[in-house]
Each structure stands twice: as C-alpha cells, then as structure tokens.
Design an enzyme around this catalytic site. Structure first.
Site, short mmCIF file in Angstrom:
data_model
loop_
_atom_site.label_atom_id
_atom_site.label_comp_id
_atom_site.label_asym_id
_atom_site.label_seq_id
_atom_site.Cartn_x
_atom_site.Cartn_y
_atom_site.Cartn_z
N GLU A 157 0.84 -1.21 0.00
CA GLU A 157 0.00 0.00 0.00
C GLU A 157 0.87 1.25 0.00
O GLU A 157 0.64 2.18 -0.78
CB GLU A 157 -0.90 0.03 1.26
CG GLU A 157 -2.01 -0.98 1.27
CD GLU A 157 -3.22 -0.57 0.41
OE1 GLU A 157 -3.26 0.56 -0.09
OE2 GLU A 157 -4.11 -1.41 0.24
N ASP A 169 -5.73 -2.95 8.79
CA ASP A 169 -6.56 -3.68 7.83
C ASP A 169 -5.92 -5.01 7.43
O ASP A 169 -6.58 -6.04 7.35
CB ASP A 169 -6.80 -2.82 6.57
CG ASP A 169 -7.38 -1.46 6.91
OD1 ASP A 169 -7.84 -1.29 8.05
OD2 ASP A 169 -7.34 -0.58 6.04
C1 GLA Z 1 -7.93 3.20 6.94
C2 GLA Z 1 -6.48 2.72 7.00
C3 GLA Z 1 -6.18 2.07 8.35
C4 GLA Z 1 -6.61 2.97 9.51
C5 GLA Z 1 -8.04 3.47 9.30
C6 GLA Z 1 -8.46 4.48 10.34
O1 GLA Z 1 -8.79 2.10 6.95
O2 GLA Z 1 -6.22 1.81 5.97
O3 GLA Z 1 -4.81 1.76 8.43
O4 GLA Z 1 -5.73 4.04 9.67
O5 GLA Z 1 -8.22 4.07 8.03
O6 GLA Z 1 -8.53 3.90 11.59
#
Ligand code: GLA
Length: 378
Positions: A157, A169
C-alpha cells in the site's frame, strides 16, 4: 462464494484448481485513526471476502482472471513493473515485495472474485493483498506468519500503491479469529482475541455514500499527529499521557491539539471497550462507541453528514447499544453494536430512519466474525 469461484475457474481454465484462498474484509469496532500512531484497535474479520482459485504454472508467470472486472491480466515474475493502473497492481506489488524479501516465487493461473463491496471502507484492498500472499505461499511452498503477511501488505500500500495506511486492515484480514474481535497493539503487532458476547450482533451500516478526497485528508491527519508527537518529543502519540497533553495544550495549534486529544482518548476507549466486552457489559461498550464517533466528528473531523445521520439513526433504532463511523471516514460505513434478539427491529427502524433523513437507501450487513486469510488445498 466458494462454489461460484470454483465454477468460475473451470469456465476460464482447463481442469480444476489446486488451491483456494479466502481472505476476509474487516470492520473496526473501535480504535479509529490510532494504528499509525502506534496505538490500539479492535477490528474483526467479516464474512465477506476475496477468493482466489488457482493452480501452479510451470512458467514464471501469473495469469489472473477477475470475475468482478471481467478481465484477464498477467505479468512475468522476472520483470515486474509498477504501472499503477488496475486491480492487478495489488498482486504485482505483493509479488515484488515477497521477491525483495528473498522468497522464491512460483507462477500460477487463477481467478479472483469478491463479495466485499469495493470502496465502502471494508478493506477490500487489504483482503486482496493478504489473498495474494497466501496464493504465492501455496504454489511456492513456503509458510509465512500473520505479522509478516500484514507488513508485506502495508508495504505494498505504502510503496507500490501510494496509500499511506497503517497496519490494522492487513493484520485483521490475515489474523482474524472466528467469533472474536481482535485487540491489536499496533506498535508490537501483538494481538489478543476478544470474544463477542453471544447476545451481541455487529451490524455494518453502509451509508451508500463513498469517500471523497479521503487520501489527502488522511495524509493531513497523519502529518498533524506527527507534528504533535514532535512537539512533545516522543516517538508517537501512543506515548502521550492525557495529563501531559492537557498541561501543554494551550501551546499547541488548536487543530493539532484536537487531533492529539482524539488519539489519546480513542486509545483509552479502545482498551476500555475490550474490558466491557469481556464483562459482557454491552451498554457500556456501546457508550464508548458513541463517544468515539463524537470524537471523530468533532476533534478528528473525518466524519460526514451521511455517517452522522446513519449513526444517529442507529442510536434511535430498537436494540442498539451504540454506533459510530468506522474506517478512514468521509463516507462508506458505520458500525453498530446491537442486541441479537432485536436484530429485525433494528434493521426495520434503521432502514426507515436513515432513508427519511438522508433520502438514501442504506445497506445493512449483519456480520459474524470469521477466521483470517486461509489457504485450502482442493
Ligand atoms: C484506513 C487505514 C487504516 C486505519 C483506518 C483508520 O482504513 O487503511 O490503516 O488508519 O483508516 O482507523
């Protein structure tokens, strides 16, 4: 899903696949915008997933057909170029990073299909990355742990796709635990499953709006957090106590102070929510979700009118203990903690209340928590 992916494979390629990979999306119960501050999060892997059916190839090549995009694309493992063009970039990025780490990759042919809504904030991209890692591990014959998988995905990413996300995630997609939310320490990457009480239901509420300008706002929030950490001369906001923050708040830019206060308080709320779930105190856990939403709306400023409306509609619905926006924000989904015995009443009320106030049709997913990415030998 399983059967439809198997069928899709036989439609596109001769024979049947050797492996199946299931890689789930996620919803975050609490702990928002804390992961890149080395803080705490409490997500769960959901029963909506990306699937790959695949077989090894003798050639050093990946050939993949996407059922969602009705498109077949491929690349040579010996010559991977970043074109930043299509869904295939996630697979190429994973291959490039695994090769970089010294893994000896073999090629494969396969099909990929998902029932995760794309762009709804349920981490379809992390699910694709974790699926790709497992697919390569299957055909190439190596094993790789959850933390390492997640770090590969995050690097893809950050460096390959150009999204500056944290680790949540990928870690929950790879490391989800059935019937549990997972409390993750985003500094050590240690994690602990927290059982979701049997009388509770996690509802994912799709506002039917999508994120706009989310990337630049996300990066701006990260910079503001780093600025606050620099001011206090600490590695990250994880290390800042509420006392020290309050003593010095007036010396900080107001917005930067608000961002820091969100992170400090959200970390506290996340720890408390795990305790409340373990005590089966759903009322208290729900209250913490509501406080989290207010903090994201007023201090961190990542909510949206639709996310506020759907969270309020949820709170006014029968059987709801608490609700909040979930994920990066600015659109997508909210999450609600609901009395399992009132699931139908809740859905009925939410649907009507949200539609009346927003003019939009919400989608409601009642999700159970499932295990993380798995490789199945067919
Ligand atoms: C997105 C990012 C995560 C996290 C969330 C907020 O989903 O991918 O890494 O920072 O936002 O909690």
């Amino acid at each position: 899903m399983k059967n439809s992916v198997l069928e899709l494979y036989t439609r596109i390629f001769p024979g049947s696949p050797r492996f199946l990979v299931r890689s789930p999306g996620r919803v975050n119960l609490i702990g928002e915008h804390t992961d890149y501050n080395d803080g705490f999060v409490l997500p769960l892997a959901i029963n909506y997933a990306v699937w790959i059916a695949l077989s090894p190839l003798d050639e050093n090549r990946v050939e993949l057909y996407s059922g969602d995009f009705d498109q077949q694309l491929g690349f040579d493992l010996g010559e991977i170029r970043n074109r930043k063009e299509t869904w295939l970039e996630y697979i190429k990025g994973v291959a490039a990073h695994l090769i970089n780490k010294g893994f000896n990759l073999k090629g494969f042919q396969g099909v990929i299909q998902s029932n995760l809504p794309i762009g709804a904030g349920l981490s379809s991209s992390a699910a694709i990355e974790m699926a790709a890692v497992k697919a390569f591990s299957g055909v190439s014959g190596f094993s790789i742990g959850v933390k390492e998988m997640a770090l590969v995905g995050q690097k893809v990413e950050n460096d390959w796709i150009g999204v500056n996300c944290g680790i949540m995630d990928q870690l929950i997609s790879a490391g989800g635990v059935r019937d549990h939310a997972v409390f993750i320490d985003c500094r050590s990457l240690d994690y602990r499953p927290i059982r979701i009480p049997g009388n509770a239901l996690i509802a994912i509420l799709d506002t039917a709006t999508r994120r706009e300008l989310a990337h630049s706002a996300y990066n701006e929030r990260r910079r503001q957090c780093e600025q606050a950490a620099r001011f206090f001369n600490i590695a990250s906001l994880r290390d800042l106590s509420l006392e020290l923050f309050l003593e010095n708040r007036s010396k900080l830019d107001i917005t930067v102070g608000n961002r820091a206060l969100h992170v400090i308080s959200e970390n506290q709320r996340t720890r408390l929510t795990t305790e409340k779930l373990e005590e089966n105190d759903l009322k208290a856990a729900g209250k913490l979700l509501v406080e989290s939403h207010r903090s994201l709306r007023d201090l961190y400023e990542v909510s949206s009118p639709a996310l506020n409306q759907i969270s309020e509609a949820a709170l006014a619905s029968r059987g709801c203990y608490g609700a909040r926006m979930t994920g990066g924000g600015f659109g997508g989904c909210a999450v609600a903690l609901v009395d399992a015995n009132k699931a139908e009443n809740f859905q009925e009320d939410l649907y009507r209340l949200y539609r009346n106030v927003s003019g939009l049709e919400p989608k409601i997913y009642l999700s159970s928590a499932v295990d993380g990415t798995e490789l199945i030998t067919v």
